[in-house]
Design an enzyme around this catalytic site. Sequence first.
Site, mmCIF file in Angstrom:
data_model
loop_
_atom_site.group_PDB
_atom_site.id
_atom_site.type_symbol
_atom_site.label_atom_id
_atom_site.label_comp_id
_atom_site.label_asym_id
_atom_site.label_seq_id
_atom_site.Cartn_x
_atom_site.Cartn_y
_atom_site.Cartn_z
ATOM 1 N N GLU A 184 53.289 92.556 32.215
ATOM 2 C CA GLU A 184 53.895 91.255 31.883
ATOM 3 C C GLU A 184 54.335 91.170 30.422
ATOM 4 O O GLU A 184 54.211 90.117 29.796
ATOM 5 C CB GLU A 184 52.913 90.116 32.190
ATOM 6 C CG GLU A 184 52.566 89.979 33.652
ATOM 7 C CD GLU A 184 51.850 88.666 33.961
ATOM 8 O OE1 GLU A 184 51.136 88.144 33.090
ATOM 9 O OE2 GLU A 184 52.025 88.161 35.093
ATOM 10 N N GLU A 253 52.173 90.567 41.986
ATOM 11 C CA GLU A 253 51.007 89.671 41.995
ATOM 12 C C GLU A 253 51.329 88.378 42.725
ATOM 13 O O GLU A 253 51.954 87.490 42.169
ATOM 14 C CB GLU A 253 50.558 89.333 40.567
ATOM 15 C CG GLU A 253 49.949 90.504 39.834
ATOM 16 C CD GLU A 253 49.463 90.132 38.438
ATOM 17 O OE1 GLU A 253 49.201 88.942 38.180
ATOM 18 O OE2 GLU A 253 49.372 91.055 37.605
HETATM 19 C C1 GAL Z 1 48.753 87.635 35.401
HETATM 20 C C2 GAL Z 1 48.171 88.956 34.928
HETATM 21 C C3 GAL Z 1 46.953 89.349 35.743
HETATM 22 C C4 GAL Z 1 46.023 88.182 35.853
HETATM 23 C C5 GAL Z 1 46.761 86.995 36.459
HETATM 24 C C6 GAL Z 1 45.935 85.762 36.604
HETATM 25 O O1 GAL Z 1 49.536 87.072 34.439
HETATM 26 O O2 GAL Z 1 49.128 89.975 35.020
HETATM 27 O O3 GAL Z 1 46.332 90.435 35.151
HETATM 28 O O4 GAL Z 1 45.570 87.871 34.590
HETATM 29 O O5 GAL Z 1 47.810 86.651 35.623
HETATM 30 O O6 GAL Z 1 44.850 85.988 37.392
#
Ligand code: GAL
Length: 827
Positions: A184, A253
Amino acid sequence: MKMKHFTCLLSLFFILITSFSLANSTIVSHDERAITINGQRRILISGSIHYPRSTAEMWPDLINKAKDGGLDAIESYVFWNAHEPKRREYDFSGNLDVVRFIKTIQSAGLYSVLRIGPYVCAEWNYGGFPVWLHNMPNMKFRTINPSFMNEMQNFTTKIVEMMKEEKLFASQGGPIILAQIENEYGNVISSYGAEGKAYIDWCANMANSLDIGVPWLMCQQPNAPKPMLETCNGFYCDQYEPTNPSSPKMWTENWTGWFKNWGGKHPYRTAEDLAYSVARFFQTGGTFQNYYMYHGGTNFGRVAGGPYITTSYDYHAPLDEYGNLNQPKWGHLKQLHAVLKSIEKPLTYGNISRIDLGNSIKATIYTTKEGSSCFIGNVNATADALVNFHGKDYHVPAWSVSILPDCDKEAYNTAKVNTQTSIMTDDSSKPHMLQWTWRPESAQKTILKGRGNLIAKGLVDQKDVTNDASDYLWYMTRVHLDKKDPLWSRNMSLRVHSNAHVLHAYVNGKYIGHQFVKDGKFDYRFERKVNLVHGTNHISLLSVSVGLQNYGPFFANGPTGINGPVSLVGYKGEETIEKDLSKHQWDYKIGMNGYNHKLFSTNSIGRHHVKWANEKLATGRMLTWYKAHFKAPLGKDPVIVDFNGLGKGEAWINGQSIGRYWPSFNSSDDGCKDECDYRGEYGSDKCAFMCGKPTQRWYHVPRSFLNASGHNTITLFEEMGGNPSKVNFKTVVVGTVCARAHEHNKVELSCHDRAISAVKFASFGNPVGHCGSFAVGTCQGDKDAVKTLVEKCVGKLNCTIDVSSDTFGSSSDCGDSPKKLAVELEC
Ligand code: GAL
């Protein structure tokens, strides 16, 4: 042997070798539509399981449950600070054995996605950066900085080499089909100016030069330098389009719930909304999707990030913290995956056409020579729709997607859940009272005399001094006050500007109070009245860290500990006199003596010289050690320990830390609603529950930490003061099973590993209410539904019910409207 024959044999041998290795290696590439595996476009469903958040003993079960849930791949970050705790000293043992983890994935027949980072965020301490890295000279993280780049390259190369050595990349015949570099960075790149762009280009070149033979990903990285593939993260990624048209639409994600902070509530994302986000993504051309998290697990030891990430990292994921199926989420997604898989060809090769049906309802048709598959998506957050599509009527509830694999019959709708809800409970066996022994932490010298093992002029940043070897750092100074000091007044106080996650203060050996953060503002002022003496006054401040920050531009430079100013304040009428102590000489002491003596350890060295009292159990006493022996609960069900009554501290089982605990920290009373509406955009607060309750009362004790028979030891370091007499061990099992299944579906009911013991409710018609309060509606089928369920289910591990009038009889009162079966079973 003649030379000719020999050459022939040799070439045959080579042909065999090449074809053998070719047959074993998988060619992973991509085109604008999808990741292709051996030339075939694929839709890939993946899920995150972080290996150190469970134990090696749990991996096979978790991975099998993921496979059974319809996943193709398991994703994990690699955790730099766990693997390289000291520079060039590595640890890949136990639950850090990443090679074993990937081999476990491989033997389950799944692919693996390896997100090396090595910055990971992940609510992991310091985002995965080792603190020694921060303490290297001229260090700047995540930018063009030779020292950082050298270390990042060193660790990344190390991991890649380890994988190559074990032939774990798909190009070598292994399971790893994708790898990730950075994490990110697109979210923060603008804060780093031109150097940010140069850095991300360097990351891409560095990764590329490692020649892993499978594509590299960069998540949340618009315009990722080629050939890096950019991907999306979020609760929804249907609106996302990669900036590079040759990148397929990928989602690294999909947040299945959310993480929890001390003082926060329990996050909850419905199965309906999660399924909706996935179906929308595939409706809009997505082909790779990863659940973050599929199993969240536990932050054992001091790995939780922060500040204030809890020990539980349950995440409301499809598998709960302990590895149980989180139903109906797991099952509802499993059904979705099966339907998506059944239309993989049209999704990845078909021509796409779209029809706007009005009122935020859109149909998408994927057509190949063999046929078509359709999605009807209703994005409207409140209005259900009766849609006429291709001359046929479909009921598409608000905020839902229907999938019609043949463009005719609805095989799945994201809002129609036909999976059981499992309500977990702890076993009802009588609590076993533990016999505690205790001893105080020997902090007297520190508190009274201010003696440490390090002296500096002025205040220091906590992590600079501790290297994060401990949560605790004592800041101690002396101040001489004579009778004439202008400060003297009846009203004097100690004032501390602090970034300590928790601050405890003592003046002249007397505890004057503590402060911690309830509003997320870790930069605060602490002020308490003090009694000072003529002569030397001792000020001892204990700064406690509760997980180092893991996110944000320049997060690694954020202050920790007591950064000052620290002053004594005298109030005299209108006048305020302030005596700044910040530049004084300060003594420092890292950690607690009990930690240095390993009071939590079960081996003889640890026990040496230490007396534990078994009379007059001390309660409500700060800085106190407790120990008790116990028998492990029998069986295989996950074990938890109830810490109701304790304050804050850390706990060990047979010498292994199960993490920080803080059950005395309640979430705020407001913000929980009785009803959770799955419709409309999800955010981490939506549908949260457990308001006004301890953020975390139960703590996971992995079975592998326990001696199955006989002697087990629990040790606590209680920092704030608590009463351990109610602490007890339990197992987590399914207590109640409910379902609300739609007609013309089959519903599977099970108490997992136990038999179904009774039917509490069953009605087929238009039942009302919720699990626990179901009631018969205005109509129901004319066969006795309870009797049917008893016959088919009671005494069995599972049963499958055909939800139809054939099974439950018909009722003229119900008319034509679709019927439902509501059931509640006891386990
Ligand atoms: C994203 C990040 C993950 C985790 C998630 C929230 O921004 O890439 O590693 O932190 O947020 O759980």
